[in-house]
Design a protein around this motif. Sequence first.
Motif, PDB file in Angstrom:
ATOM      1  N   ALA A  92       0.872  -1.190   0.000  1.00 21.93           N
ATOM      2  CA  ALA A  92       0.000   0.000   0.000  1.00 21.93           C
ATOM      3  C   ALA A  92       0.900   1.230   0.000  1.00 21.93           C
ATOM      4  N   ARG A  93       1.901   1.193  -0.860  1.00 24.19           N
ATOM      5  CA  ARG A  93       2.991   2.165  -0.843  1.00 24.19           C
ATOM      6  C   ARG A  93       2.519   3.603  -1.031  1.00 24.19           C
ATOM      7  N   TYR A  94       3.100   4.471  -0.196  1.00 22.87           N
ATOM      8  CA  TYR A  94       2.899   5.920  -0.276  1.00 22.87           C
ATOM      9  C   TYR A  94       1.447   6.324  -0.066  1.00 22.87           C
ATOM     10  N   THR A  95       0.715   5.506   0.673  1.00 21.95           N
ATOM     11  CA  THR A  95      -0.592   5.897   1.176  1.00 21.95           C
ATOM     12  C   THR A  95      -0.451   6.101   2.681  1.00 21.95           C
ATOM     13  N   PRO A  96      -1.401   6.783   3.330  1.00 20.47           N
ATOM     14  CA  PRO A  96      -1.273   6.997   4.780  1.00 20.47           C
ATOM     15  C   PRO A  96      -1.255   5.710   5.591  1.00 20.47           C
ATOM     16  N   GLN A  97      -1.702   4.603   5.006  1.00 22.65           N
ATOM     17  CA  GLN A  97      -1.734   3.347   5.746  1.00 22.65           C
ATOM     18  C   GLN A  97      -0.746   2.324   5.192  1.00 22.65           C
ATOM     19  N   GLN A  98       0.335   2.811   4.596  1.00 20.43           N
ATOM     20  CA  GLN A  98       1.364   1.886   4.119  1.00 20.43           C
ATOM     21  C   GLN A  98       1.960   1.117   5.291  1.00 20.43           C
ATOM     22  N   GLN A  99       2.375  -0.111   4.992  1.00 24.94           N
ATOM     23  CA  GLN A  99       2.947  -0.975   6.019  1.00 24.94           C
ATOM     24  C   GLN A  99       4.221  -1.627   5.486  1.00 24.94           C
ATOM     25  N   MET A 100       5.067  -2.074   6.396  1.00 20.49           N
ATOM     26  CA  MET A 100       6.330  -2.678   6.025  1.00 20.49           C
ATOM     27  C   MET A 100       6.310  -4.152   6.412  1.00 20.49           C
ATOM     28  N   PHE A 101       6.724  -5.010   5.487  1.00 25.38           N
ATOM     29  CA  PHE A 101       6.652  -6.444   5.679  1.00 25.38           C
ATOM     30  C   PHE A 101       7.988  -7.100   5.344  1.00 25.38           C
ATOM     31  N   MET A 102       8.147  -8.307   5.887  1.00 25.00           N
ATOM     32  CA  MET A 102       9.235  -9.181   5.470  1.00 25.00           C
ATOM     33  C   MET A 102       8.720 -10.032   4.312  1.00 25.00           C
ATOM     34  N   ALA A 103       9.195  -9.757   3.109  1.00 25.62           N
ATOM     35  CA  ALA A 103       8.780 -10.541   1.954  1.00 25.62           C
ATOM     36  C   ALA A 103       9.580 -11.829   1.882  1.00 25.62           C
ATOM     37  N   VAL A 104       8.936 -12.865   1.371  1.00 29.60           N
ATOM     38  CA  VAL A 104       9.571 -14.175   1.319  1.00 29.60           C
ATOM     39  C   VAL A 104      10.826 -14.160   0.458  1.00 29.60           C
ATOM     40  N   ASP A 105      10.889 -13.212  -0.491  1.00 31.98           N
ATOM     41  CA  ASP A 105      11.987 -13.190  -1.449  1.00 31.98           C
ATOM     42  C   ASP A 105      13.062 -12.147  -1.143  1.00 31.98           C
ATOM     43  N   GLU A 106      12.937 -11.417  -0.040  1.00 31.03           N
ATOM     44  CA  GLU A 106      13.955 -10.399   0.221  1.00 31.03           C
ATOM     45  C   GLU A 106      15.164 -10.966   0.960  1.00 31.03           C
TER      46      GLU A 106
END
Length: 367
Positions: A92-106
């Motif tokens: 939900a990038r660059y919206t007021p409710q963006q969140q940060m996650f651990m992606a399986v591929d990072e």
Amino acid sequence: MMQWREGVVEDVRGRWPGAVEYAVRLVGEDDVTVRALAYTALVGEPEVGDRVLLNASALLRGLGTGGLAFVVAAPDRLPPDPPGSEGHIVKARYTPQQQMFMAVDEQDSPHHAVMTGQLASDGDLQGMPVVVADLHSALPAVLAGIRAERPDAKVVYLMTDGGALPIAFSRNVAALKEAGWLAGTVTVGQAYGGDHEAVTLHSGLLAARHVLGADVAVVIQGPGNVGTGTRWGYTGVAAGEALNAAHTLRGRGVAALRVSDADPRGRHRGISHHSTTAYGRIALVPADLPVAVTDDEFGALVLSQARELAMAATGDLTVREVGPDGLDDALRSSPVRLSTMGRGLDEDHAAFLHSAAAGRWAATLLP
């Protein structure tokens, strides 16, 4: 534009993993109580008597799937910060409710070694069947078809971002997981909240196979398909792209037809124009096109339409005739209510039968 409302929580109407539904009385509007949904990972869990700020846009417009208010914040009861995470993939990038996650591929993911291993790096699904559908309502029917043939199959659902972004919006997914019909979920693109996050559908499919050990993957957007009544302006076009991704990764694409014998709109009667566009023009690769063979006039119509679609398709579609025996019982055993466009199983039987046929065909491809 977003339409704000302020309210006070009056009651808890229901809850499932990741979400709570409330009855909220609006401030300044006499005796108006509305349904409001809170995503607990975003706003915590407001309590009865709490003041809440609502996004009421969809509710006020009378939308179907998303026609309720959403809790933006409980300003007098802010949730605590979540446990620290090294994940750095923002959704939900660059919206007021963006969140940060651990992606399986990072890079910092505990699964990074698998995702950079030989099979995943080469983009090899090892022939895994990948069932693709247009509407979220097809999910339980596809699973019913798989289970009718192979109840032992391990099935992973990949939710794309054409509809709802939070997977918690889908009560069906929560119930299907609880019932053991789903072994796991992956949210891809801007969608979030699955058992695993993936940056793309491609890496999500590889994670389904090599991290979660899926026998079959099912790719469908979240609830809330967007359509405009035009040939190209609907979010289900992504179903064709999903078939392209499955083939690119050496999977076996299975195209679940969107069919209806009850939709009042001519463009959705028989095989929907959504399927003919996504599978006939967007998909550029070989894929299977299962059709439930029934001994009636409507069944003959769908089979004829499917053959015409395969003949005219840009890619190489192969019609697969699937026997319906046992599929109705499998559909009626669903742990969730079957509903598409407000119609249940008995009101639009063909819609669910053809989704189940796609699931059955995918199961027959397993060793």
